[in-house]
Every structure is written in structure tokens, then in C-alpha cells.
Design a protein around this motif. Structure first.
Motif, PDB file in Angstrom:
ATOM      1  N   SER A   1       0.993  -1.271   0.043  1.00 50.57           N
ATOM      2  CA  SER A   1      -0.108  -0.042   0.215  1.00 50.57           C
ATOM      3  C   SER A   1       1.069   1.349  -0.022  1.00 50.57           C
ATOM      4  CB  SER A   1      -0.928   0.014   1.358  1.00 50.57           C
ATOM      5  OG  SER A   1      -0.130  -0.102   2.416  1.00 50.57           O
ATOM      6  N   HIS A   2       2.095   1.214   0.398  1.00 50.07           N
ATOM      7  CA  HIS A   2       2.917   2.389   0.562  1.00 50.07           C
ATOM      8  C   HIS A   2       3.958   2.424  -0.465  1.00 50.07           C
ATOM      9  CE1 HIS A   2       0.960   2.700   4.381  1.00 50.07           C
ATOM     10  NE2 HIS A   2       1.461   3.769   4.663  1.00 50.07           N
TER      11      HIS A   2
ATOM     12  N   TYR B   1       1.500  15.165  -2.647  1.00 48.87           N
ATOM     13  CA  TYR B   1       1.070  15.330  -1.188  1.00 48.87           C
ATOM     14  C   TYR B   1       0.601  14.127  -0.979  1.00 48.87           C
ATOM     15  CZ  TYR B   1       1.478  20.403  -2.959  1.00 48.87           C
ATOM     16  OH  TYR B   1       2.116  21.671  -3.562  1.00 48.87           O
ATOM     17  N   LEU B   2       0.848  13.810   0.528  1.00 51.86           N
ATOM     18  CA  LEU B   2       0.378  12.610   0.966  1.00 51.86           C
ATOM     19  C   LEU B   2      -0.326  12.729   2.225  1.00 51.86           C
ATOM     20  CD1 LEU B   2       3.833  10.727   0.439  1.00 51.86           C
ATOM     21  CD2 LEU B   2       2.056  10.508  -0.976  1.00 51.86           C
TER      22      LEU B   2
ATOM     23  N   TYR C   1     -10.963   7.110   1.428  1.00 49.76           N
ATOM     24  CA  TYR C   1     -10.115   5.836   1.679  1.00 49.76           C
ATOM     25  C   TYR C   1      -8.950   6.383   2.621  1.00 49.76           C
ATOM     26  CZ  TYR C   1     -12.292   3.655  -1.857  1.00 49.76           C
ATOM     27  OH  TYR C   1     -13.175   2.917  -2.802  1.00 49.76           O
ATOM     28  N   ALA C   2      -8.320   5.749   3.498  1.00 43.60           N
ATOM     29  CA  ALA C   2      -7.283   5.851   4.398  1.00 43.60           C
ATOM     30  C   ALA C   2      -5.931   6.554   3.588  1.00 43.60           C
ATOM     31  CB  ALA C   2      -6.828   4.801   5.400  1.00 43.60           C
ATOM     32  N   ASN C   3      -5.428   5.786   2.777  1.00 45.65           N
ATOM     33  CA  ASN C   3      -4.397   6.266   1.986  1.00 45.65           C
ATOM     34  C   ASN C   3      -4.711   7.147   1.013  1.00 45.65           C
ATOM     35  OD1 ASN C   3      -2.541   4.759   3.997  1.00 45.65           O
ATOM     36  ND2 ASN C   3      -2.723   2.964   2.944  1.00 45.65           N
ATOM     37  N   THR C   4      -4.247   8.337   0.904  1.00 43.22           N
ATOM     38  CA  THR C   4      -4.524   9.246  -0.275  1.00 43.22           C
ATOM     39  C   THR C   4      -3.297   9.948  -0.504  1.00 43.22           C
ATOM     40  OG1 THR C   4      -6.920   9.698   0.518  1.00 43.22           O
ATOM     41  CG2 THR C   4      -5.904  11.308  -0.900  1.00 43.22           C
ATOM     42  N   MET C   5      -3.161  10.150  -2.001  1.00 37.56           N
ATOM     43  CA  MET C   5      -1.913  10.849  -2.463  1.00 37.56           C
ATOM     44  C   MET C   5      -2.525  11.947  -3.628  1.00 37.56           C
ATOM     45  SD  MET C   5       0.150   7.894  -4.264  1.00 37.56           S
ATOM     46  CE  MET C   5       1.176   8.850  -5.160  1.00 37.56           C
ATOM     47  N   VAL C   6      -2.012  13.281  -3.515  1.00 38.66           N
ATOM     48  CA  VAL C   6      -2.588  14.166  -4.675  1.00 38.66           C
ATOM     49  C   VAL C   6      -1.325  14.501  -5.544  1.00 38.66           C
ATOM     50  CG1 VAL C   6      -3.615  16.484  -5.218  1.00 38.66           C
ATOM     51  CG2 VAL C   6      -4.431  14.860  -3.215  1.00 38.66           C
TER      52      VAL C   6
ATOM     53  N   SER D   1      -4.649   4.502  -2.313  1.00 37.87           N
ATOM     54  CA  SER D   1      -3.811   2.779  -2.285  1.00 37.87           C
ATOM     55  C   SER D   1      -4.490   2.214  -1.223  1.00 37.87           C
ATOM     56  CB  SER D   1      -2.494   3.377  -1.902  1.00 37.87           C
ATOM     57  OG  SER D   1      -1.690   1.953  -1.837  1.00 37.87           O
ATOM     58  N   ILE D   2      -5.320   1.262  -1.758  1.00 40.70           N
ATOM     59  CA  ILE D   2      -6.210   0.408  -0.829  1.00 40.70           C
ATOM     60  C   ILE D   2      -5.743  -1.047  -0.591  1.00 40.70           C
ATOM     61  CG2 ILE D   2      -8.312   1.530  -1.845  1.00 40.70           C
ATOM     62  CD1 ILE D   2      -8.738  -0.741  -3.747  1.00 40.70           C
ATOM     63  N   GLY D   3      -4.685  -1.024  -0.523  1.00 39.28           N
ATOM     64  CA  GLY D   3      -3.859  -2.167   0.145  1.00 39.28           C
ATOM     65  C   GLY D   3      -3.539  -3.261  -0.969  1.00 39.28           C
ATOM     66  N   GLY D   4      -2.625  -3.987  -0.729  1.00 39.49           N
ATOM     67  CA  GLY D   4      -2.317  -5.163  -1.741  1.00 39.49           C
ATOM     68  C   GLY D   4      -1.908  -4.516  -3.088  1.00 39.49           C
TER      69      GLY D   4
END
Length: 458
Positions: free
Chosen positions: A23-24, A56-57, A129-134, A151-154
Motif C-alpha cells: 500500500s505504501h 502530497y501524501l 480512503y485512508a491512504n490518499t495521494m495528490v 492506495s487501498i492495500g495489496g
């Protein structure tokens, strides 16, 4: 419940890429690569006007992105790198020297990015969602183009405005959303599980059965190479924790105790730690279903091959059973640590591993379901609280513990009558989703609570 049928490919669930986090690391790399492709499609007048790219994270990408290598992964994606073909050593070298700029080619224009281009925003950001990037293409503060990714995992990524579901136009021969629906197809068609899953895979990907089998063999090969590398590599893992690798020591112990009743468990632990330590070092691993949980299935499949002497066909069947469980969790809950805590990662991996072992042993679908359910049931509420934001403590040992639980779930599910199991897999996945929703964000990959607060002791 998600009302659309499952349209995830086996090879989207099992993806090859660099550690330490799907995810990261893998997800942000894919998102950045997608943004790069979109920049190439902009009118030349806009491309020529651009002066900067802003990154931007938010969410846990901001909280633990440094320890998980998110910054390096995004730069790699903007440079045109892809997860499966990335050189881990080159990836680890990115951004080490703050004086180095990285030229990003946008049409005929080259735009430099560096550490200052990345913004780890700890403020709350309204996002589904928890993991957002712009990602933004800018000209002296003016935004010329902007895309928002989740990024939703996996390693799965969604771009804002696009549906989470896969190719909805595909006419699946055996559409299902739940284990109950999957079992109804098995009953009606009188086909084994692997035939139903392969028929769907052929419809989704256009691959032939032979091509699918070959790719499963390749995925297993990637997994087992990670195990073998981890058994050889010694020393200290990257990062401020300075954690020593343990897999080679355990493997040596197991070899010396080959006649002992404990050797089986020591071998399994060594294999799982080996792949997980390779992930922590940024090596090439397979999401199963995530990078953080990429030691469980590789360890179990390596054990099944080397100790149980299962042939390729049996291993393939087991992998498909594992995939079916992973599909169900991803579709009806989540495999993301940022959404479910570690029950979404290790819990799912262990359930997949239990299904793998049970199906390889020739047991029926009700036993496969029971084994997977038992595993999830005993991972409910597991937090994701990595020390220092690194996928090391408790993540590495947690992979080994998850594999042991998978083996025990296999034993429990096959010791009695599976039909007497009181809780279904579908029911426990619903509980999993509700538990993840209720869990404090402090325990969902943000390193703000739990074991992460023990960092000063390490």
C-alpha cells in the motif's frame, strides 16, 4: 455488501514488486506511473508551461510513508519504473542524497523533483480512503493538472472518479460475491474449485489455462526465490531500528534438529521470516495479499514443496483456493492495514494459507471454508502499529505466527466435521469489516499507538 461480482484477477492479488509495503510502496509507484502517463497526454502548451511537480501524501501514507519508502516509490514511478522490473538496490538509493535532483520527462520538457517536492501532510484530508495521494503539475504555484489516488492495500490503486470495481463489462461464467454464492456454483456445475476459478480468470484476462498455470508457477518461483535469498542474507535490516535478521539462524537450527519433533515448526518459521525480512529490506516479493504479509504464503508453499513434496499441479490448486479467500476479503472487507489493521493483512494471509493447506491436502470446500474462517476469527482486532513506521516490528515475526496459525486452522478444520462449524466465512468477513470500521485510526498503520510507542526502548 458490495453488490457487484468479484472481478479481481489472481495476478492482481499476487503481484511482484519491491518491499516493504504494497500500500505504501507498490501502490504509490503505480499511481505515480499513471500520473506520468497522463502528463504525456497533456497539450504541449501546458507541458511547456510547467515548472514543478507537487506530491502530497495524507493518512497513513503521511504518517508512516518515510519508513515504508513511499517517497522513493513515487519518485521511481515518475521516472517510469514499474514494480515487477524495479531493481531494489536502485530503488533504495533514491533520495538518499538531498542534493540530487531527478529529472522527470513531461513531453519535451524536463522537470526536476527532489525531497522538497514531497509533502507529508499530517492534517486531516476528506477522502473516502485512508491512504490518499495528490499529484499536481504546477507552474509557479498555478495548478496545471491534478490527480487524486487512493492506495487501498495489496498494491491496488483507485484514481478519483473511477470505480473501485474491476472491468464490469466482463461476462463471468461463474459470478460470485460471497462464499455462499461460490459454493452454489460448485454444487450446480459439479466442477472442482480450481476449474471454476480458472474459467473466471480466463474470462477476465484472456489468458488460456496453460498461460494461467505458467504464471502461477512463476509467482511461486518469485515467492520461493525470496525465501531462499532471506535464508542466505545476514546482517542488519535498513532503518533506525537496526533489527538483525533472524531467518538464517533459525534455518541453521532447523537443519541441526532435523530429527527433532520441533524441526517442522522451526523450518516453517525460518521460511516465513526469510521472505518477510527480504520484504523489510526492500527486496522483490509477492503481495500475498500484501507486501506486509508476504512471508505467510511463501513460507507455507515452500514448506509444502520441500517437506510435503507436493507437485506443481497440487501447489497451483492450493494457490487458487488461497486466491478465492483473498478475493472474498478484499471484496467484502479490506486487505489494507490502514483500513483493517493487521487483521486485514496477516489475518487474510493466514486465512489464505489455511485454505491453501486444506485444498492441497485434498479436503472438500466446506473444510477449506472452515479453515479460512477459523484463521480470520483468531485475528480479529489485530492492530497495525509498526515501530518507527518500518515493516519490521512486529510485522516480520507476525508473518511467522500467522503461518503457524494457518497450519493449526487446517488441523482444526479437518479434525472434525466442517458442517458443524457454527460461523461461516461470509459471517466472519462481515465481522472483520465492522471491527476495522470501529478500530481507532491510531492502530491502523499510523504508528501512533500500541507497539509503535515502544520505539524509544528499541
Amino acid at each position: 455488501m458490495n453488490t457487484s461480482p468479484i472481478t479481481t484477477s489472481v495476478f492482481d492479488l499476487f503481484k511482484v514488486g519491491p518491499g516493504p509495503s504494497s500500500s505504501h510502496t507498490i501502490g504509490p509507484m503505480k499511481a505515480a506511473f499513471d500520473f506520468l502517463q497522463r502528463l504525456q497526454q497533456l497539450p504541449e502548451a501546458i507541458q511547456q508551461k510547467a515548472t514543478a511537480i507537487g506530491i502530497y501524501l495524507y493518512g497513513s501514507l503521511s504518517a508512516t510513508g518515510k519508513g515504508h519508502g513511499t517517497d522513493r516509490a513515487i519518485v521511481a514511478g515518475l521516472l517510469g519504473w514499474q514494480p515487477e522490473t524495479t531493481d531494489p538496490e536502485e530503488l533504495l538509493a533514491l533520495l538518499k542524497d538531498p542534493a540530487i535532483n531527478y529529472p522527470i520527462q513531461v513531453g519535451s520538457r524536463s522537470i526536476d523533483i527532489n525531497n522538497n517536492s514531497l509533502h507529508f501532510e499530517r492534517k486531516r484530508y476528506e477522502s473516502p480512503y485512508a491512504n490518499t495521494m495528490v499529484l499536481k503539475l504546477e507552474a509557479n504555484g498555478e495548478i496545471l493538472a491534478e490527480e487524486e489516488y487512493y492506495s487501498i492495500g495489496g498494491g491496488f490503486v483507485i484514481r478519483k472518479g473511477e470505480p473501485e470495481a474491476g472491468p464490469v463489462s466482463v461476462d463471468l461464467p461463474y459470478p460470485y460475491r460471497t462464499m455462499k454464492e461460490l459454493r452454489s456454483h460448485l454444487t450446480a456445475s459439479k466442477l472442482p474449485l480450481e476449474d471454476v476459478l480458472i474459467a473466471n480468470e480466463m474470462a477476465l484476462t484472456g489468458r488460456s489455462r496453460k498461460e494461467i498455470n505458467l504464471r502461477i508457477d512463476q509467482i511461486l518461483d518469485f515467492m520461493h526465490k525470496a525465501v531462499k535469498r532471506g535464508l542466505r542474507h545476514k546482517g542488519i535490516l535498513p532503518g533506525s531500528i537496526r533489527l538483525h535478521r533472524k531467518a538464517p539462524v533459525l534455518y541453521k537450527q532447523a537443519c541441526g534438529l532435523s530429527q527433532s519433533s520441533d524441526s517442522f515448526l522451526i523450518f516453517l518459521n525460518a521460511y516465513c521470516l526469510a521472505a518477510s525480512e527480504e520484504n523489510a529490506a526492500g527486496g522483490i516479493v509477492v503481495t500475498a495479499p500484501t507486501s506486509g504479509a508476504s512471508g505467510v504464503i511463501p513460507g507455507l508453499t515452500f514448506l509444502a514443496k520441500k517437506h510435503f513434496h507436493y507437485d506443481k499441479e497440487t501447489l497451483r490448486k492450493g494457490m487458487l483456493a488461497a486466491a478465492a479467500v483473498g478475493f472474498l476479503v478484499k471484496h467484502n472487507a479490506s486487505i489494507s492495514g490502514a483500513e483493517m489493521g493487521c487483521m486485514g493483512e496477516i489475518g487474510t494471509a493466514a486465512a489464505m494459507g489455511a485454505a491453501f493447506l486444506t485444498y492441497c491436502a485434498g479436503k472438500p470446500i466446506d473444510a477449506v471454508e472452515s479453515a479460512a474462517e477459523i484463521c480470520i476469527e483468531h485475528h480479529l482486532g489485530m492492530t497495525c502499529d509498526p515501530i518507527g513506521g518500518y515493516v519490521q516490528i512486529p510485522c516480520i515475526e507476525r508473518n511467522a505466527m500467522g503461518a503457524v496459525k494457518a497450519y493449526n486452522a487446517f488441523l482444526l478444520a479437518t479434525a472434525g466435521t466442517p458442517a458443524h462449524q457454527k460461523i461461516s466465512l461470509d459471517a466472519v468477513i462481515k465481522v472483520m469489516k465492522a471491527t476495522g470500521r470501529d478500530m481507532s485510526t491510531k492502530y491502523k498503520e499510523t504508528s501512533e499507538a500500541g507497539l509503535a510507542l515502544s520505539a524509544t526502548e528499541c
